[in-house]
Design an enzyme around this catalytic site. Structure first.
Site, short mmCIF file in Angstrom:
data_model
loop_
_atom_site.label_atom_id
_atom_site.label_comp_id
_atom_site.label_asym_id
_atom_site.label_seq_id
_atom_site.Cartn_x
_atom_site.Cartn_y
_atom_site.Cartn_z
N ARG A 241 44.95 103.22 -151.75
CA ARG A 241 43.55 103.08 -151.32
C ARG A 241 43.20 104.14 -150.28
O ARG A 241 42.19 104.84 -150.42
CB ARG A 241 43.33 101.66 -150.72
CG ARG A 241 41.90 101.38 -150.31
CD ARG A 241 41.79 100.03 -149.61
NE ARG A 241 42.47 100.00 -148.32
CZ ARG A 241 41.96 100.47 -147.19
NH1 ARG A 241 40.75 101.01 -147.18
NH2 ARG A 241 42.65 100.41 -146.06
N GLU A 260 51.84 111.19 -150.56
CA GLU A 260 53.11 110.48 -150.76
C GLU A 260 52.76 109.00 -150.80
O GLU A 260 52.64 108.36 -149.76
CB GLU A 260 54.07 110.79 -149.60
CG GLU A 260 54.56 112.23 -149.55
CD GLU A 260 55.63 112.54 -150.59
OE1 GLU A 260 56.23 111.59 -151.14
OE2 GLU A 260 55.86 113.72 -150.86
N CYS A 295 59.02 102.24 -149.83
CA CYS A 295 58.29 102.71 -151.02
C CYS A 295 59.19 102.93 -152.22
O CYS A 295 58.74 102.88 -153.36
CB CYS A 295 57.54 103.99 -150.69
SG CYS A 295 58.65 105.28 -150.11
P1 NAD Z 1 48.14 102.83 -145.36
O1 NAD Z 1 47.64 103.66 -146.49
O2 NAD Z 1 47.47 101.55 -145.08
O3 NAD Z 1 48.11 103.66 -143.97
C1 NAD Z 1 48.64 104.95 -143.87
C2 NAD Z 1 47.92 105.70 -142.76
O4 NAD Z 1 46.53 105.77 -143.06
C3 NAD Z 1 48.04 105.07 -141.39
O5 NAD Z 1 48.29 106.09 -140.43
C4 NAD Z 1 46.68 104.45 -141.16
O6 NAD Z 1 46.28 104.45 -139.81
C5 NAD Z 1 45.76 105.34 -141.95
N1 NAD Z 1 44.59 104.62 -142.46
C6 NAD Z 1 44.51 103.30 -142.79
N2 NAD Z 1 43.27 103.02 -143.23
C7 NAD Z 1 42.55 104.16 -143.17
C8 NAD Z 1 41.20 104.50 -143.48
N3 NAD Z 1 40.35 103.59 -143.94
N4 NAD Z 1 40.80 105.77 -143.27
C9 NAD Z 1 41.66 106.70 -142.80
N5 NAD Z 1 42.95 106.42 -142.49
C10 NAD Z 1 43.39 105.18 -142.67
O7 NAD Z 1 49.69 102.62 -145.64
P2 NAD Z 1 50.71 101.73 -144.85
O8 NAD Z 1 50.34 100.30 -145.01
O9 NAD Z 1 50.90 102.27 -143.49
O10 NAD Z 1 52.06 102.03 -145.67
C11 NAD Z 1 52.39 101.35 -146.84
C12 NAD Z 1 52.12 102.19 -148.07
O11 NAD Z 1 52.68 103.48 -147.90
C13 NAD Z 1 52.79 101.62 -149.29
O12 NAD Z 1 51.91 101.73 -150.40
C14 NAD Z 1 54.00 102.50 -149.50
O13 NAD Z 1 54.47 102.56 -150.82
C15 NAD Z 1 53.48 103.81 -149.03
N6 NAD Z 1 54.58 104.66 -148.59
C16 NAD Z 1 54.89 105.76 -149.31
C17 NAD Z 1 55.95 106.56 -148.92
C18 NAD Z 1 56.32 107.81 -149.67
O14 NAD Z 1 57.09 108.59 -149.13
N7 NAD Z 1 55.82 108.03 -150.87
C19 NAD Z 1 56.69 106.22 -147.80
C20 NAD Z 1 56.35 105.08 -147.09
C21 NAD Z 1 55.29 104.30 -147.49
#
Ligand code: NAD
Length: 504
Positions: A241, A260, A295
């Site tokens: 999202r 990622e 992830c």
């Molecule tokens: P998230 O997408 O909710 O948040 C990630 C970052 O985005 C945070 O720093 C947050 O402050 C920011 N953010 C949140 N809402 C926002 C908005 N509306 N506008 C701008 N920025 C915003 O993800 P999360 O909950 O922190 O992490 C979990 C997700 O990350 C899972 O889907 C997981 O699979 C994925 N993940 C992927 C990897 C990878 O290496 N591919 C590694 C770890 C986690």
């Protein structure tokens, strides 16, 4: 657990961080910048707004144009300082991770500190070679007396946005790549892991060159202010999202992005496996690492109808070996990060067509933010738990008549970040590798492909775009500039008008 600890210890040794140390802060005064950091520690300081974001980027762009970050020496000093920062502040970091996630100390030590340290170490060993222009052959007749090369040039000012589950590693690892490539960089850690975000912000301010490397703490408002700016690359780790929000913001400036992301990572389990080893490795890949909040963890298993009971029994035994008779009491599992994620996971378990499918676990304690390792057998494919990424300690097992049908089950879903197969059947392994599209895969284990620095780490399709680790971390933050050197000799008249000598 003994096996996991030994393995962790071996990995820690390999990466060069060996002993836990108490905090011993050293400031690098020669790097302290006159620019006042406009970070917003949530709830304490003034919010970080668009004007401050613009001023920060302007500052960093000027500093990039000064050329200081391009030198080999500057890059090396910053990476060495990060290594020293990790070594001198292990205790502080481990405590912050415990505060955020109740992360067990060995997991913090290995997954966050040691892996980050190993990334720096590898880059320091290889950087000189990576920075050298790469010679390319000019074999066409019209290119005689020419030479060509690919020059890896830094992109400029880059933004790294990171998630809460590995809040140190996933903030610093991309930053390390950005520094190695000679960029200035801003990192925005997740507000959900606020203790680690704060420690990271303070430590980077103390240890590295603040005129080129900055932390901005905050949540949606602060990230939105940053996303309004023009960056030369945005490296985002998080969910789909927010990935879309990041990509839409980047499109306004034609900024390239690395996303990622996550998804549902499957594991196929054949009946011909060494069941105890397979169950142990699945247990480690699902529950022993951040309690499933990873992830590349196993999101669901596919096996045959006949084999499922044996597999469940083996998983039960391995879970007991790792977490004792009452896993709710185990100190070797992180907790669910917060109550909204706890409720999300509880909803997945409580859905009508799912709640009666629990065959192991199912206990929960909201006050402790704990859910027991839980196995669910044959949940419907249209249930929520099979539609969204689980990211927690719940493990559905789907069954098929014929194991080869599993590939079709996986391919009905978006391409995962990781896919796993446990099998001794060479034909099935080949079929799996050739027919399952995923960011990466490990055969007969979980997660391990991400430790091979020669392999790229990243998603495909809905699990993301772009990859890093090892040299890929350097390349992703560089522009590969094509350069041709011509001599004044060897001019070919055919190349210029008038074209009357052209014979067709
Ligand atoms: P998230 O997408 O909710 O948040 C990630 C970052 O985005 C945070 O720093 C947050 O402050 C920011 N953010 C949140 N809402 C926002 C908005 N509306 N506008 C701008 N920025 C915003 O993800 P999360 O909950 O922190 O992490 C979990 C997700 O990350 C899972 O889907 C997981 O699979 C994925 N993940 C992927 C990897 C990878 O290496 N591919 C590694 C770890 C986690």
């Amino acid at each position: 657990m003994a096996t996991i600890s030994l393995w962790l210890l071996r990995r820690c040794r390999a990466s060069g961080v060996l002993t836990y140390k108490t905090n011993n802060v050293r400031r690098c005064s020669q790097f302290s910048s006159s620019y006042q950091l406009s970070t917003a520690t949530v709830g304490e300081k003034q919010a970080f707004d668009v004007d401050q974001a613009a001023s920060l980027v302007k500052d960093l762009r000027n500093n990039f144009h000064s050329g200081k970050t391009k030198s080999y020496e500057w890059r090396v000093v910053q990476l060495q300082r990060i290594m020293r920062m990790l070594e001198e502040n292990q205790k502080k970091i481990v405590e912050a991770l415990y505060k955020d996630l109740a992360k067990p100390e060995p997991e913090s030590f290995f997954w966050e500190i040691s892996i980050t340290n190993a990334s720096c170490k590898l880059i320091l060993e290889q950087l000189k070679g990576w920075m050298m222009p790469e010679k390319v052959q000019t074999n066409s007749a019209t290119m005689s007396l020419s030479s060509a090369e690919i020059v890896s040039e830094p992109l400029g000012v880059v933004l790294v946005i990171s998630p809460w589950n590995f809040p140190l590693l996933l903030s610093l690892d991309p930053v390390i790549g950005a520094i190695a490539a000679g960029n200035t960089v801003v990192v925005k850690p997740s507000e959900i892991s606020s203790a680690t975000s704060s420690v990271l912000s303070n430590l980077l301010e103390e240890y590295v060159d603040n005129s080129a490397i900055r932390v901005v703490e905050g949540s949606v408002a602060e990230t939105s202010a940053l996303l309004e700016q023009k960056w030369d690359k945005i490296f985002f780790t998080g969910g789909e999202r927010v990935g879309r929000i990041v990509m839409a913001a980047a499109a306004k400036h034609l900024t390239p992005v690395v996303l990622e992301l996550g998804g549902k990572c499957p594991a196929i389990v054949d009946s011909n496996v060494d069941l105890q080893v397979a169950a142990r490795r699945i247990t480690a890949g699902k529950w022993a690492c951040n309690n499933g909040q990873i992830c590349i963890g196993v999101d669901y298993i596919i096996t045959t109808k006949e084999f499922a009971p044996k597999l469940i029994e083996a998983l039960r035994n391995e879970l007991e070996a790792c977490f004792g008779k009452d896993p709710m009491e185990s100190k070797d599992r992180s907790r669910i990060v917060n109550s909204s994620h706890f409720k999300r996971l509880a909803n997945l378990m409580d859905e009508d067509k799912v709640s009666d499918k629990i065959v192991l676990g199912g206990q929960r304690d909201e006050s402790q933010l704990q859910i027991a390792p839980t196995i669910l057998l044959n949940v419907p494919e249209d249930s929520l738990i099979m539609q969204e990424e689980i990211f927690g300690p719940l493990l559905p097992i789907l069954t098929v008549e014929n194991l080869e049908d599993s590939i079709e089950v996986i391919n009905r879903k978006p391409k995962p970040l990781a896919a796993y197969l446990f099998s001794d059947d060479e034909q099935l392994k080949t079929k799996f590798v050739q027919n399952v599209s995923a960011g990466g895969m490990t055969i007969n284990d979980t997660r391990r492909h991400v430790f091979v620095s020669g392999l790229p780490f990243g998603g495909v399709g809905k699990s993301g775009m772009g990859s890093y680790h090892g040299k890929f971390s350097f390349d992703i933050f560089c522009h590969k500039k094509a350069v041709l050197y011509r001599s004044f000799a060897g001019d070919d008249k055919m190349s210029y008008p008038p074209y009357h000598t052209y014979k067709g």
